[in-house]
Design a protein around this motif. Structure first.
Motif, PDB file in Angstrom:
ATOM      1  N   ALA A  18     111.368  59.293 -45.367  1.00 38.18           N
ATOM      2  CA  ALA A  18     112.056  58.332 -46.234  1.00 38.18           C
ATOM      3  C   ALA A  18     112.369  57.059 -45.452  1.00 38.18           C
ATOM      4  N   ARG A  19     112.843  57.201 -44.211  1.00 36.23           N
ATOM      5  CA  ARG A  19     113.120  56.018 -43.379  1.00 36.23           C
ATOM      6  C   ARG A  19     111.843  55.221 -43.113  1.00 36.23           C
ATOM      7  N   ALA A  20     110.751  55.921 -42.820  1.00 37.25           N
ATOM      8  CA  ALA A  20     109.488  55.234 -42.549  1.00 37.25           C
ATOM      9  C   ALA A  20     109.021  54.455 -43.785  1.00 37.25           C
ATOM     10  N   PHE A  21     109.209  55.029 -44.966  1.00 39.16           N
ATOM     11  CA  PHE A  21     108.753  54.378 -46.193  1.00 39.16           C
ATOM     12  C   PHE A  21     109.724  53.285 -46.642  1.00 39.16           C
ATOM     13  N   TYR A  22     110.981  53.646 -46.887  1.00 38.16           N
ATOM     14  CA  TYR A  22     111.942  52.674 -47.427  1.00 38.16           C
ATOM     15  C   TYR A  22     112.276  51.587 -46.406  1.00 38.16           C
ATOM     16  N   GLY A  23     112.459  51.969 -45.149  1.00 40.06           N
ATOM     17  CA  GLY A  23     112.775  50.983 -44.124  1.00 40.06           C
ATOM     18  C   GLY A  23     111.552  50.290 -43.577  1.00 40.06           C
ATOM     19  N   GLY A  24     110.494  51.070 -43.298  1.00 38.03           N
ATOM     20  CA  GLY A  24     109.294  50.513 -42.686  1.00 38.03           C
ATOM     21  C   GLY A  24     108.370  49.817 -43.667  1.00 38.03           C
ATOM     22  N   VAL A  25     107.890  50.546 -44.659  1.00 34.04           N
ATOM     23  CA  VAL A  25     106.905  49.986 -45.592  1.00 34.04           C
ATOM     24  C   VAL A  25     107.551  48.994 -46.567  1.00 34.04           C
ATOM     25  N   LEU A  26     108.652  49.405 -47.214  1.00 33.48           N
ATOM     26  CA  LEU A  26     109.303  48.507 -48.168  1.00 33.48           C
ATOM     27  C   LEU A  26     110.147  47.439 -47.474  1.00 33.48           C
ATOM     28  N   ASP A  80     110.506  38.236 -58.005  1.00 35.21           N
ATOM     29  CA  ASP A  80     109.808  37.024 -58.416  1.00 35.21           C
ATOM     30  C   ASP A  80     108.327  37.221 -58.075  1.00 35.21           C
ATOM     31  N   VAL A  81     107.470  36.390 -58.626  1.00 36.75           N
ATOM     32  CA  VAL A  81     106.020  36.583 -58.503  1.00 36.75           C
ATOM     33  C   VAL A  81     105.571  36.569 -57.041  1.00 36.75           C
ATOM     34  N   GLU A  82     106.087  35.648 -56.251  1.00 36.59           N
ATOM     35  CA  GLU A  82     105.687  35.580 -54.841  1.00 36.59           C
ATOM     36  C   GLU A  82     106.108  36.842 -54.087  1.00 36.59           C
ATOM     37  N   ALA A  83     107.334  37.301 -54.291  1.00 37.69           N
ATOM     38  CA  ALA A  83     107.812  38.515 -53.619  1.00 37.69           C
ATOM     39  C   ALA A  83     107.001  39.733 -54.067  1.00 37.69           C
ATOM     40  N   ARG A  89     100.795  43.281 -51.034  1.00 36.37           N
ATOM     41  CA  ARG A  89      99.966  43.194 -49.821  1.00 36.37           C
ATOM     42  C   ARG A  89     100.474  44.131 -48.734  1.00 36.37           C
ATOM     43  N   ARG A  90     101.799  44.148 -48.537  1.00 39.54           N
ATOM     44  CA  ARG A  90     102.386  45.015 -47.509  1.00 39.54           C
ATOM     45  C   ARG A  90     102.120  46.487 -47.816  1.00 39.54           C
ATOM     46  N   LEU A  91     102.249  46.866 -49.069  1.00 42.26           N
ATOM     47  CA  LEU A  91     101.979  48.248 -49.468  1.00 42.26           C
ATOM     48  C   LEU A  91     100.509  48.605 -49.258  1.00 42.26           C
ATOM     49  N   ALA A  92      99.619  47.712 -49.638  1.00 44.44           N
ATOM     50  CA  ALA A  92      98.182  47.960 -49.452  1.00 44.44           C
ATOM     51  C   ALA A  92      97.838  48.083 -47.964  1.00 44.44           C
ATOM     52  N   GLN A  93      98.405  47.200 -47.137  1.00 45.75           N
ATOM     53  CA  GLN A  93      98.156  47.260 -45.691  1.00 45.75           C
ATOM     54  C   GLN A  93      98.681  48.549 -45.082  1.00 45.75           C
ATOM     55  N   ALA A  94      99.727  49.124 -45.675  1.00 47.54           N
ATOM     56  CA  ALA A  94     100.293  50.382 -45.183  1.00 47.54           C
ATOM     57  C   ALA A  94      99.515  51.589 -45.694  1.00 47.54           C
ATOM     58  N   GLY A  95      98.480  51.345 -46.504  1.00 49.23           N
ATOM     59  CA  GLY A  95      97.665  52.444 -47.021  1.00 49.23           C
ATOM     60  C   GLY A  95      98.280  53.161 -48.204  1.00 49.23           C
ATOM     61  N   THR A  96      99.174  52.496 -48.908  1.00 47.88           N
ATOM     62  CA  THR A  96      99.837  53.101 -50.059  1.00 47.88           C
ATOM     63  C   THR A  96      98.816  53.457 -51.134  1.00 47.88           C
ATOM     64  N   GLU A  97      98.963  54.650 -51.675  1.00 51.72           N
ATOM     65  CA  GLU A  97      98.129  55.078 -52.794  1.00 51.72           C
ATOM     66  C   GLU A  97      98.896  54.747 -54.068  1.00 51.72           C
ATOM     67  N   PHE A  98      98.388  53.813 -54.841  1.00 55.62           N
ATOM     68  CA  PHE A  98      99.071  53.373 -56.050  1.00 55.62           C
ATOM     69  C   PHE A  98      98.784  54.315 -57.210  1.00 55.62           C
ATOM     70  N   THR A 115     102.633  44.183 -62.512  1.00 54.19           N
ATOM     71  CA  THR A 115     103.271  45.478 -62.319  1.00 54.19           C
ATOM     72  C   THR A 115     102.474  46.332 -61.350  1.00 54.19           C
ATOM     73  N   MET A 116     103.162  47.248 -60.700  1.00 55.22           N
ATOM     74  CA  MET A 116     102.514  48.267 -59.865  1.00 55.22           C
ATOM     75  C   MET A 116     103.437  49.475 -59.826  1.00 55.22           C
TER      76      MET A 116
END
Length: 140
Positions: A18-26, A80-83, A89-98, A115-116
């Motif tokens: 959870a720390r790796a995902f919420y703190g690291g990826v998000l 917002d759209v930019e965020a 991009r950050r999720l994709a770079q982390a290898g997130t499976e959508f 949306t994602m």
């Protein structure tokens, strides 16, 4: 006046993941914690990941939005759209499976939005969205 904030608690089966995902990826700042839970600053709102053993993790089913299955229950945040695109991009770079890849839905309609959907490591469903025009958040 401060804006209202919500509090939401998620069950997780591994606080390190959870720390790796919420703190690291998000990239969410960590707040208070114990051996059994961690508070996260979710863009000014409090999300708590609670260590829970056994069944009860993850989405219970699916609903349909714009012809696509979406996990239910799920928790979401309007950015917002930019965020939104930075996070995608950050999720994709982390290898997130959508569950649902970042995409535009309701194009040309009052609720047009990016949306994602994705799952955290414990299977909790998350949605992030961004409206081209935030004043249309509740438009019909």
């Amino acid at each position: 006046m401060t804006r209202p904030a919500f509090h939401l608690a998620f069950p997780v089966d591994d606080l390190a993941r959870a720390r790796a995902f919420y703190g690291g990826v998000l990239g969410l700042p960590e707040g208070r914690s114990s051996d059994g839970w961690v508070d996260w600053d979710f863009h000014g709102h409090q999300v708590v990941t609670h260590l829970v053993a056994g069944p009860g993790l993850g989405a219970a089913g699916h609903g349909t939005v714009d012809g696509r299955p979406v996990p239910v229950p799920h928790f979401g945040l309007v950015l917002d759209v930019e965020a939104f695109h930075d996070l995608a991009r950050r999720l994709a770079q982390a290898g997130t499976e959508f569950v649902i890849e970042p995409s535009l839905r309701f194009e040309g309609q009052p609720g047009e939005q990016w949306t994602m959907f994705l799952l955290d490591p414990a299977g909790n469903a998350l949605e992030f969205k961004a409206f081209r025009d935030e004043s249309r958040l509740f438009a019909r």
